[in-house]
Design a protein around this motif. Structure first.
Motif, PDB file in Angstrom:
ATOM      1  N   VAL A  52     -10.198  11.663 -23.294  1.00  0.00           N
ATOM      2  CA  VAL A  52     -11.249  12.364 -24.031  1.00  0.00           C
ATOM      3  C   VAL A  52     -11.418  13.767 -23.462  1.00  0.00           C
ATOM      4  O   VAL A  52     -11.373  13.960 -22.244  1.00  0.00           O
ATOM      5  CB  VAL A  52     -12.599  11.626 -23.923  1.00  0.00           C
ATOM      6  CG1 VAL A  52     -13.714  12.438 -24.594  1.00  0.00           C
ATOM      7  CG2 VAL A  52     -12.521  10.265 -24.558  1.00  0.00           C
ATOM      8  N   THR A  53     -11.632  14.730 -24.346  1.00  0.00           N
ATOM      9  CA  THR A  53     -12.092  16.059 -23.928  1.00  0.00           C
ATOM     10  C   THR A  53     -13.291  16.427 -24.785  1.00  0.00           C
ATOM     11  O   THR A  53     -13.402  15.997 -25.943  1.00  0.00           O
ATOM     12  CB  THR A  53     -11.011  17.139 -24.065  1.00  0.00           C
ATOM     13  OG1 THR A  53     -10.638  17.262 -25.451  1.00  0.00           O
ATOM     14  CG2 THR A  53      -9.787  16.804 -23.231  1.00  0.00           C
ATOM     15  N   VAL A  54     -14.194  17.218 -24.198  1.00  0.00           N
ATOM     16  CA  VAL A  54     -15.364  17.720 -24.921  1.00  0.00           C
ATOM     17  C   VAL A  54     -15.429  19.227 -24.715  1.00  0.00           C
ATOM     18  O   VAL A  54     -15.372  19.706 -23.575  1.00  0.00           O
ATOM     19  CB  VAL A  54     -16.668  17.066 -24.423  1.00  0.00           C
ATOM     20  CG1 VAL A  54     -17.863  17.631 -25.194  1.00  0.00           C
ATOM     21  CG2 VAL A  54     -16.608  15.553 -24.554  1.00  0.00           C
ATOM     22  N   ASP A  55     -15.532  19.967 -25.826  1.00  0.00           N
ATOM     23  CA  ASP A  55     -15.726  21.407 -25.790  1.00  0.00           C
ATOM     24  C   ASP A  55     -17.040  21.728 -26.488  1.00  0.00           C
ATOM     25  O   ASP A  55     -17.390  21.090 -27.493  1.00  0.00           O
ATOM     26  CB  ASP A  55     -14.579  22.136 -26.488  1.00  0.00           C
ATOM     27  CG  ASP A  55     -13.259  21.967 -25.762  1.00  0.00           C
ATOM     28  OD1 ASP A  55     -12.939  22.823 -24.938  1.00  0.00           O
ATOM     29  OD2 ASP A  55     -12.567  20.968 -26.007  1.00  0.00           O
ATOM     30  N   MET A  56     -17.768  22.704 -25.962  1.00  0.00           N
ATOM     31  CA  MET A  56     -19.029  23.115 -26.573  1.00  0.00           C
ATOM     32  C   MET A  56     -19.045  24.610 -26.790  1.00  0.00           C
ATOM     33  O   MET A  56     -18.519  25.374 -25.983  1.00  0.00           O
ATOM     34  CB  MET A  56     -20.214  22.690 -25.708  1.00  0.00           C
ATOM     35  CG  MET A  56     -20.501  21.205 -25.749  1.00  0.00           C
ATOM     36  SD  MET A  56     -22.135  20.809 -25.096  1.00  0.00           S
ATOM     37  CE  MET A  56     -22.138  19.017 -25.318  1.00  0.00           C
ATOM     38  N   ASP A  57     -19.700  24.998 -27.903  1.00  0.00           N
ATOM     39  CA  ASP A  57     -19.828  26.395 -28.282  1.00  0.00           C
ATOM     40  C   ASP A  57     -21.305  26.664 -28.552  1.00  0.00           C
ATOM     41  O   ASP A  57     -21.907  26.057 -29.447  1.00  0.00           O
ATOM     42  CB  ASP A  57     -18.995  26.684 -29.530  1.00  0.00           C
ATOM     43  CG  ASP A  57     -18.971  28.162 -29.909  1.00  0.00           C
ATOM     44  OD1 ASP A  57     -19.768  28.935 -29.339  1.00  0.00           O
ATOM     45  OD2 ASP A  57     -18.160  28.536 -30.778  1.00  0.00           O
ATOM     46  N   ALA A  58     -21.892  27.540 -27.737  1.00  0.00           N
ATOM     47  CA  ALA A  58     -23.293  27.896 -27.930  1.00  0.00           C
ATOM     48  C   ALA A  58     -23.437  29.160 -28.762  1.00  0.00           C
ATOM     49  O   ALA A  58     -24.469  29.842 -28.703  1.00  0.00           O
ATOM     50  CB  ALA A  58     -23.974  28.077 -26.573  1.00  0.00           C
ATOM     51  N   GLY A  59     -22.407  29.487 -29.520  1.00  0.00           N
ATOM     52  CA  GLY A  59     -22.453  30.665 -30.373  1.00  0.00           C
ATOM     53  C   GLY A  59     -21.693  31.851 -29.835  1.00  0.00           C
ATOM     54  O   GLY A  59     -21.695  32.918 -30.447  1.00  0.00           O
ATOM     55  N   HIS A  60     -21.014  31.646 -28.675  1.00  0.00           N
ATOM     56  CA  HIS A  60     -20.303  32.770 -28.057  1.00  0.00           C
ATOM     57  C   HIS A  60     -18.877  32.388 -27.683  1.00  0.00           C
ATOM     58  O   HIS A  60     -18.258  33.034 -26.858  1.00  0.00           O
ATOM     59  CB  HIS A  60     -21.045  33.254 -26.817  1.00  0.00           C
ATOM     60  CG  HIS A  60     -22.467  33.631 -27.095  1.00  0.00           C
ATOM     61  ND1 HIS A  60     -22.840  34.876 -27.543  1.00  0.00           N
ATOM     62  CD2 HIS A  60     -23.598  32.892 -27.011  1.00  0.00           C
ATOM     63  CE1 HIS A  60     -24.155  34.908 -27.716  1.00  0.00           C
ATOM     64  NE2 HIS A  60     -24.636  33.722 -27.402  1.00  0.00           N
ATOM     65  N   GLY A  61     -18.359  31.317 -28.246  1.00  0.00           N
ATOM     66  CA  GLY A  61     -17.016  30.856 -27.932  1.00  0.00           C
ATOM     67  C   GLY A  61     -17.049  29.483 -27.280  1.00  0.00           C
ATOM     68  O   GLY A  61     -17.962  29.157 -26.512  1.00  0.00           O
ATOM     69  N   ALA A  62     -16.055  28.656 -27.587  1.00  0.00           N
ATOM     70  CA  ALA A  62     -16.003  27.286 -27.077  1.00  0.00           C
ATOM     71  C   ALA A  62     -15.474  27.262 -25.652  1.00  0.00           C
ATOM     72  O   ALA A  62     -14.597  28.047 -25.277  1.00  0.00           O
ATOM     73  CB  ALA A  62     -15.127  26.426 -27.973  1.00  0.00           C
ATOM     74  N   HIS A  63     -16.023  26.347 -24.843  1.00  0.00           N
ATOM     75  CA  HIS A  63     -15.594  26.155 -23.465  1.00  0.00           C
ATOM     76  C   HIS A  63     -15.481  24.660 -23.187  1.00  0.00           C
ATOM     77  O   HIS A  63     -16.310  23.863 -23.645  1.00  0.00           O
ATOM     78  CB  HIS A  63     -16.577  26.789 -22.484  1.00  0.00           C
ATOM     79  CG  HIS A  63     -16.693  28.276 -22.617  1.00  0.00           C
ATOM     80  ND1 HIS A  63     -15.796  29.144 -22.045  1.00  0.00           N
ATOM     81  CD2 HIS A  63     -17.594  29.051 -23.284  1.00  0.00           C
ATOM     82  CE1 HIS A  63     -16.140  30.390 -22.321  1.00  0.00           C
ATOM     83  NE2 HIS A  63     -17.228  30.359 -23.081  1.00  0.00           N
ATOM     84  N   ARG A  64     -14.450  24.284 -22.432  1.00  0.00           N
ATOM     85  CA  ARG A  64     -14.274  22.891 -22.041  1.00  0.00           C
ATOM     86  C   ARG A  64     -15.405  22.491 -21.087  1.00  0.00           C
ATOM     87  O   ARG A  64     -15.668  23.153 -20.089  1.00  0.00           O
ATOM     88  CB  ARG A  64     -12.912  22.719 -21.375  1.00  0.00           C
ATOM     89  CG  ARG A  64     -12.559  21.319 -20.878  1.00  0.00           C
ATOM     90  CD  ARG A  64     -12.408  20.291 -21.991  1.00  0.00           C
ATOM     91  NE  ARG A  64     -11.671  20.756 -23.142  1.00  0.00           N
ATOM     92  CZ  ARG A  64     -10.323  20.727 -23.245  1.00  0.00           C
ATOM     93  NH1 ARG A  64      -9.602  20.249 -22.247  1.00  0.00           N
ATOM     94  NH2 ARG A  64      -9.734  21.162 -24.340  1.00  0.00           N
ATOM     95  N   VAL A  65     -16.075  21.377 -21.379  1.00  0.00           N
ATOM     96  CA  VAL A  65     -17.165  20.909 -20.518  1.00  0.00           C
ATOM     97  C   VAL A  65     -16.909  19.503 -19.976  1.00  0.00           C
ATOM     98  O   VAL A  65     -17.673  19.035 -19.128  1.00  0.00           O
ATOM     99  CB  VAL A  65     -18.522  20.935 -21.265  1.00  0.00           C
ATOM    100  CG1 VAL A  65     -18.900  22.352 -21.633  1.00  0.00           C
ATOM    101  CG2 VAL A  65     -18.498  20.027 -22.494  1.00  0.00           C
ATOM    102  N   PHE A  66     -15.846  18.844 -20.434  1.00  0.00           N
ATOM    103  CA  PHE A  66     -15.569  17.511 -19.910  1.00  0.00           C
ATOM    104  C   PHE A  66     -14.109  17.144 -20.174  1.00  0.00           C
ATOM    105  O   PHE A  66     -13.569  17.405 -21.246  1.00  0.00           O
ATOM    106  CB  PHE A  66     -16.475  16.461 -20.561  1.00  0.00           C
ATOM    107  CG  PHE A  66     -16.307  15.068 -20.009  1.00  0.00           C
ATOM    108  CD1 PHE A  66     -16.948  14.689 -18.846  1.00  0.00           C
ATOM    109  CD2 PHE A  66     -15.477  14.151 -20.636  1.00  0.00           C
ATOM    110  CE1 PHE A  66     -16.780  13.415 -18.320  1.00  0.00           C
ATOM    111  CE2 PHE A  66     -15.305  12.880 -20.123  1.00  0.00           C
ATOM    112  CZ  PHE A  66     -15.963  12.516 -18.952  1.00  0.00           C
ATOM    113  N   THR A  67     -13.499  16.518 -19.157  1.00  0.00           N
ATOM    114  CA  THR A  67     -12.166  15.930 -19.293  1.00  0.00           C
ATOM    115  C   THR A  67     -12.219  14.551 -18.644  1.00  0.00           C
ATOM    116  O   THR A  67     -12.614  14.439 -17.483  1.00  0.00           O
ATOM    117  CB  THR A  67     -11.089  16.780 -18.601  1.00  0.00           C
ATOM    118  OG1 THR A  67     -11.057  18.075 -19.187  1.00  0.00           O
ATOM    119  CG2 THR A  67      -9.713  16.126 -18.727  1.00  0.00           C
TER     120      THR A  67
END
Length: 757
Positions: A86-101
């Protein structure tokens, strides 16, 4: 902290997240991730130690055509299998960043509810079983009467060995069919091959190699070490030599020589950081720039190919002798910075230049406050890697965690605290809420570091007696087997195996008289009760062998038929041997000897700094991972005292902690970052703090982020009467009036401490 733009202070109106299962994005309703820096120390300590896993939870959106039907774990593909990546990426409106692997840990669901999966990072990889031999910073000779091998030794050597066993690498993993592999992480001791000599450069005053940290690993300098290859193949066999060169700090030359008789294939790192390949004194390929790169030289069928992980290459042609590889020498000047030395025999194109494809999945930044040198390390026998890493991490107050990309991070407390703030969070733009706590629970009266001190007996010959057997009477056909356990407070190094037959092997009497080597056997007893001569392999088989580094085995099997006139054998030195000195009369066999023995004892080092007398003491158990009380050598310090003093500064006064800092979601922020917090209007303080906890969540149109901080510094931005009184202690109102003469009360209110004496 991740690079890229972050929140501008405006609300995040359209947060987005992407969850992939085995590389495929999956629709979901909500996702959250959380991670913490572990610590079993008081919460006021701004860096802890240990290891805990990161986790998360995903609520899945229906994936079937008929969305009104409940999710069934019996429907093909409806529920992710445990262990699915599983991977999780989040974008708060300024570009997506990996937050979990990580991976799916379990999935739950039921009628009338959505299915949800809990996530866990790859901490399970650290469950691999690990065994590491006990070592000394100054190892005994590789052969009797030789020179001591000055290999250097630090806790990071053990950390790296455990990481590698668990498939986490700061330097490239083992190549196919290695002749030698020396990661050079805190020691020049190899993981493959045999170290036959080691020390510093001839003109150096250092006892052994020096190590410097950069690029998330250690680099060696000031070293000359020689190795016997694990396997010797002729020069006509394809061979690959590889090194890693630091991105900065490399100013002098280093060499990796593979000798085929008197001539060597050599990988050269020049003082400029350029690399080239030589055969003897002849340059065959290069130079090309090797700075900050993994460098690989392949010699195959007379063609030499030199490549770097940055994409540079050079080639040449040169035939190589058919003589087998005889030895390997690694040499680096004091200004060199090299790591990850390997020589291997690639079988095919897939194994050629294998190190160039390596992407490090571990980073080590030990800092300078705690590791120090070690005179000895204990044997590690079939222990879980996670347990060993957790113990060392706690001992050194050095957090260990898996980051958002699944990279295993190790950082010393001073490394984390010394970082510049990665971001500034202001109450006006990004701060939503702040919870804090200050408690006497964080405070200790005294600070003591409890550590294991080694007492080392080491010799140039194997004449350290480790264990002695007992007298036994054995008849024809008898079998004797017994385990020999190393005492819990000892480690044995260079154990002499399998042992010689006393009196029967060449030179036996002389070596036995001098107390050199291990001995087995005994003597035969005649029918009249007298000694009838030594036991030889013709009468019984006897041997000593290693089971683990903590257990050995003595075996003796008497032949079913003994010579005429012999009734039995006795496991004792023969009283009828004219060549033995009288002191050996009655000596039981076997005798197990080695080159060195370490005996451990626990000692305490107290800090001179103290806290409130009514608070409990802090006793920090550093085990064998902190040594060197008192100055031991050039550049070395009293490491237990240094650690005790640092801990005392953290626990001698109550210190507030930020237990919950809710901010505008910023997925760039990472565990272990230092952030600045400015709240001049409300709390009236400017803080810097280490991020020791992080929870990030997104559900539909909403997103949230909560941080936990260990405060590093706090500066009030408005003054209390206590501040004013402290600033003007010893002065009078006349002095206050004179200092502010001609200025309005508004100026005094804005900066009341500015004119203080």
């Amino acid at each position: 902290m991740r690079s890229g733009p972050g929140p501008s202070g405006t609300p995040v109106t359209a947060p987005a997240s992407t969850v992939t299962l085995d590389g495929t994005p999956r629709p979901h309703l909500a996702v959250s991730v959380s991670r913490d820096l572990p610590s079993d120390l008081p919460a006021s300590v701004a860096a802890g130690g240990g290891l805990v896993s990161a986790g998360g939870e995903v609520t899945w959106a229906p994936a079937e055509v008929v969305t009104s039907r409940d999710v069934s774990p019996w429907a093909a593909g409806a529920v992710p299998a445990p262990g699915t990546p599983v991977t999780v990426d989040m974008d708060a409106g300024h570009g997506a960043h990996r937050v979990f692997t990580g991976a799916v840990e379990d999935t739950t669901g039921g009628t009338g509810k959505a299915s949800a999966s809990t996530l866990v990072d790859h901490i399970h990889r650290l469950d691999a079983r690990v065994s590491i031999e006990p070592l000394l910073r100054l190892m005994p000779p590789a052969s009797e009467g030789g020179d001591y091998r000055r290999i250097g030794l630090s806790p990071i050597y053990v950390v790296d060995r455990v990481m590698r066993a668990c498939r986490y690498f700061t330097t490239p993993p083992l190549e196919y069919d290695p002749a030698v592999s020396v990661p050079l992480q805190g020691s020049v001791w190899p993981e493959r091959g045999t170290c036959t000599a080691a020390g510093s450069q001839p003109a150096s005053t250092n006892a052994h190699a020096t190590f410097y940290q950069a690029d998330g690993r250690l680099y060696a300098a000031d070293v000359v070490a020689t190795y016997a290859p694990r396997v010797s193949r002729p020069g006509t066999t394809a061979v690959c030599l590889s090194l890693t060169v630091a991105s900065t700090g490399h100013t002098e030359a280093a060499f990796l020589h593979a000798y085929y008789g008197a001539t060597a294939v050599t990988l050269v790192v020049h003082s400029s950081g350029a690399v080239s390949a030589r055969y003897g004194a002849t340059t065959v390929a290069g130079p090309i720039d090797g700075r900050g790169a993994r460098v690989s030289l392949l010699v195959k069928g007379g063609t030499w190919t030199l490549r770097t992980s940055t994409g540079l290459s050079a080639t040449g042609t040169q035939a190589v002798t058919s003589t087998a590889m005889s030895s390997i020498t690694l040499s680096a000047s004091a200004g060199a910075r090299i790591a990850g030395a390997q020589i291997s025999y690639p079988r095919g194109t897939f194994e050629e230049h294998a190190t160039l494809a390596h992407v490090p999945n571990a980073r080590v930044r030990p800092g300078v406050t705690s590791p120090g040198l070690l005179d000895a390390t204990p044997a590690i026998v079939n222990e879980r890697g996670i347990d060993v890493l957790r113990d060392i991490s706690k001992a050194l107050c050095s957090p260990l965690w898996l980051d958002e990309d699944g990279v295993l991070q190790w950082a010393g407390p001073d490394v984390l605290r010394a970082q510049s703030p990665a971001v500034t969070i202001t109450a006006r733009d990004s701060l939503l809420a702040l919870d804090w706590r200050v408690s006497l629970d964080h405070t200790r009266s005294t600070t003591t570091v409890k550590w294991d001190k080694p007492a080392i007996s080491v010799r140039r010959w194997p004449n350290v007696t480790l264990w002695e057997g007992r007298k036994e009477t054995l008849n024809a056909g008898d079998e004797l087997r017994e385990f020999i356990d190393v005492p819990a407070d000892e480690d044995w190094i260079g154990v002499n195996l399998p042992g010689l037959y006393a009196g029967a092997d060449t030179g036996g009497d002389e070596r036995l008289n001098r107390g050199i080597g291990s001995w087995v056997g005994g003597y035969r007893v005649a029918t009249d009760g007298t000694a009838a001569g030594w036991v030889t392999p013709a009468h019984a088989t006897a041997s000593l062998s290693r089971v683990t580094h903590a257990t050995y085995l003595h075996e003796k099997v008497v032949n079913t038929t003994l010579p005429a006139g012999v009734t039995h054998v006795v496991t004792e030195v023969s009283p009828a041997s004219a060549g033995l000195w009288p002191k050996w009369d009655g000596q039981a066999l076997p005798i197990l000897r080695g080159y060195a023995k370490t005996t451990w004892t626990s000692v305490n080092t107290d800090s001179v700094l103290t806290g409130p007398a009514d608070r409990p003491p802090l006793v920090h158990d550093a085990g064998p991972w902190v040594q060197h009380a008192g100055t031991v050598g050039a550049g070395d310090v009293d490491v237990p005292a240094r650690l005790a003093g640092w801990l005392a500064t953290q626990v001698n006064t109550p210190t507030p902690e930020v237990t919950g800092l809710e901010v505008m979601p910023d997925p760039r922020i990472q565990l272990g970052d230092v952030i600045a917090l400015a709240d001049p209007d409300n709390l009236g303080v400017a803080l810097t703090g280490l991020v020791v906890g992080l929870t990030l969540a997104q559900s539909g149109p909403g997103a949230s982020m909560v941080l936990a901080l260990r405060v590093i510094s706090a500066n009030p931005t408005h003054a209390t009467y206590d501040h004013l009184q402290a600033a003007w202690t010893g002065a009078n109102y006349a002095a206050l009036e004179a200092a502010w003469s001609g200025q309005p009360y508004a100026a005094l209110e804005a900066r009341p401490l500015e004119e203080s004496p």
